[in-house]
Design an enzyme around this catalytic site. Structure first.
Site, PDB file in Angstrom:
ATOM      1  N   GLY A   1       0.850  -1.195   0.000  1.00  0.00           N
ATOM      2  CA  GLY A   1       0.000   0.000   0.000  1.00  0.00           C
ATOM      3  C   GLY A   1       0.877   1.234   0.000  1.00  0.00           C
TER       4      GLY A   1
ATOM      5  CG  HIS B   1      -0.036   6.901   5.519  1.00  0.00           C
ATOM      6  ND1 HIS B   1       1.059   7.434   6.164  1.00  0.00           N
ATOM      7  CD2 HIS B   1       0.258   5.586   5.331  1.00  0.00           C
ATOM      8  CE1 HIS B   1       1.969   6.483   6.355  1.00  0.00           C
ATOM      9  NE2 HIS B   1       1.508   5.339   5.858  1.00  0.00           N
TER      10      HIS B   1
ATOM     11  CD  GLU C   1      -1.128   2.466   2.816  1.00  0.00           C
ATOM     12  OE1 GLU C   1      -0.760   3.653   2.713  1.00  0.00           O
ATOM     13  OE2 GLU C   1      -0.344   1.538   3.094  1.00  0.00           O
TER      14      GLU C   1
ATOM     15  CB  CYS D   1       4.998   2.544   7.608  1.00  0.00           C
ATOM     16  SG  CYS D   1       4.476   3.999   6.687  1.00  0.00           S
TER      17      CYS D   1
HETATM   18 NI    NI Z   1       2.452   3.468   5.893  1.00  0.00          NI
END
Ligand code: NI
Length: 189
Positions: free
Chosen positions: A46, A144, A141, A98
């Site tokens: 992702g 984010h 995601e 991440c």
């Molecule tokens: Ni991430």
């Protein structure tokens, strides 16, 4: 298509609430292609637009590499302006990492299944029920897009465990094999 540098963890763009995507354009479609190339180049599942420095509510994902055999493989997917419209009460811990926080992984507790509403890359509205890894990737995601990182979900104790690695990231010390952007400076990992 091109591989874009991935923004590393203490860059302010990762902490901003991203703006909704409003209109389609050739530039947007090219950006989506570049984001897929960037994600695959870094062996990610992702990638959210803030991670390549664009503060818009868009992410790409491809859960293929982490799916169990019996799970549906939806392939490369673009989610714009995503909203979680329902989620399970039940939560589970899964180990997350991440691309913007290299060298650090930890267990994060989140709802096991979700219903997500979003626009696909043709701006058609979709609503999907997801569980397991696809649900996990979408929640990570989507965070984010709200300026939230998986480390924010950890206990104070676990954050202390990672503190020396995080300060290494701030100094640009990391083991990555993809291009990164450190405070606006692009370096090749
Ligand atoms: Ni991430």
């Amino acid at each position: 298509m091109s591989v874009l540098p991935i923004v590393i963890w203490d860059d302010p763009v990762l902490r901003k609430r991203a703006e909704p995507v409003s209109a389609n354009s050739e530039e947007l479609q090219a950006l989506i292609d570049d984001m897929f190339e960037t994600m695959y180049n870094a062996s990610g599942v992702g990638l959210a637009a803030p991670q390549i420095g664009k503060s818009i509510r868009l992410f790409v994902m491809d859960a293929g590499p982490v799916l169990e055999e019996e799970e549906t493989d939806r392939g490369p997917t673009v989610l714009m302006n995503p909203v979680i419209v329902d989620h399970s009460e039940e939560e589970a811990k899964m180990e997350e990492g991440c691309l913007s926080i290299p060298d650090i992984r930890d267990d994060v507790s989140r709802p096991v299944s979700i219903r997500i509403r979003f626009l696909d890359r043709t701006f058609q509205e979709q609503e999907w029920d997801l569980d397991s890894w696809p649900a996990r990737i979408v929640q990570h995601e989507l965070d984010h897009l709200d300026g939230v990182l998986f480390t924010d979900h950890l206990s104070a104790f676990r954050r202390r465990v990672h503190r020396s690695r995080l300060s290494k990231l701030e100094r640009g010390v990391m083991d990555v094999d993809y291009p990164v952007s450190l405070k606006g400076r692009t370096e090749i990992g």
